[in-house]
Scaffold this motif. Structure first.
Motif, short mmCIF file in Angstrom:
data_model
loop_
_atom_site.label_atom_id
_atom_site.label_comp_id
_atom_site.label_asym_id
_atom_site.label_seq_id
_atom_site.Cartn_x
_atom_site.Cartn_y
_atom_site.Cartn_z
N CYS A 66 4.34 2.43 12.02
CA CYS A 66 4.96 2.90 10.78
C CYS A 66 6.44 3.23 10.99
CB CYS A 66 4.20 4.11 10.23
SG CYS A 66 2.56 3.73 9.57
N THR A 107 6.66 1.06 1.52
CA THR A 107 6.25 1.06 0.12
C THR A 107 7.32 1.63 -0.79
OG1 THR A 107 5.13 3.19 0.39
CG2 THR A 107 3.80 1.18 0.68
N THR A 117 2.97 2.65 4.71
CA THR A 117 1.51 2.69 4.88
C THR A 117 1.15 1.77 6.04
OG1 THR A 117 1.10 0.89 3.33
CG2 THR A 117 1.07 3.12 2.43
N THR A 130 -6.30 4.28 8.68
CA THR A 130 -5.17 4.05 7.79
C THR A 130 -4.19 5.20 7.98
OG1 THR A 130 -6.19 5.19 5.92
CG2 THR A 130 -6.53 2.79 6.08
N THR A 132 -0.40 6.99 6.15
CA THR A 132 0.76 7.03 5.27
C THR A 132 1.78 7.91 5.95
OG1 THR A 132 -0.10 8.91 4.01
CG2 THR A 132 -0.56 6.70 3.14
#
Length: 141
Positions: A66, A107, A117, A130, A132
């Protein structure tokens, strides 16, 4: 979260860091479009006492994919310096030894903050986690 799967492609860029990357053993690459992929060959040193991938290793790999994706968001031609402001993880499934791959996409964001994400999957494509995250651009030292 598309990624050109051919790591032999000369347009791929390999990121090599002397610290955490060397300790943990993950591989960070960008394809020709700037998409980031982080792979980890999960071994005994990455497992918890139950014989499954340690949550801290998942967090590390997700932060790396990320963060590198956020760096590309700010500077597609270079590699902007960023720090993690927030990283939220959801652990979906467990895995043991073998390769795992993380991908991510920006995003949104602005001049100094990017929202990203990410997903972590095993070789069969099973979703393991997952993430964020929010990343802030900083000046390189």
């Amino acid at each position: 979260m598309a990624f050109d799967p051919d790591p032999q492609d000369p347009s791929h860029r390999l990121i090599s860091d002397p610290g955490c990357q060397q300790l943990v053993g993950y591989d960070t690459r960008f394809d020709a479009t700037g998409a980031c992929r982080v792979t980890l060959e999960v071994g005994a040193q990455h497992l918890n006492r139950h014989g499954i991938l340690h949550g801290g290793m998942v967090a590390t790999v997700m932060d790396v994919v990320c963060g590198n994706t956020a760096a590309q968001y700010f500077d597609p031609e270079g590699h902007a310096a960023v720090v993690t402001v927030a990283l939220n993880l959801s652990y979906i499934a467990a895995t043991g030894p073998g390769p795992v791959t993380a991908t991510a996409e920006a995003t949104g964001g602005g001049k100094s903050t990017a929202h990203v994400t990410g997903e972590l999957k095993d070789t069969e494509g099973q979703l393991l986690a997952t993430a964020t995250g929010i990343f802030r651009r900083i000046r390189k030292r």
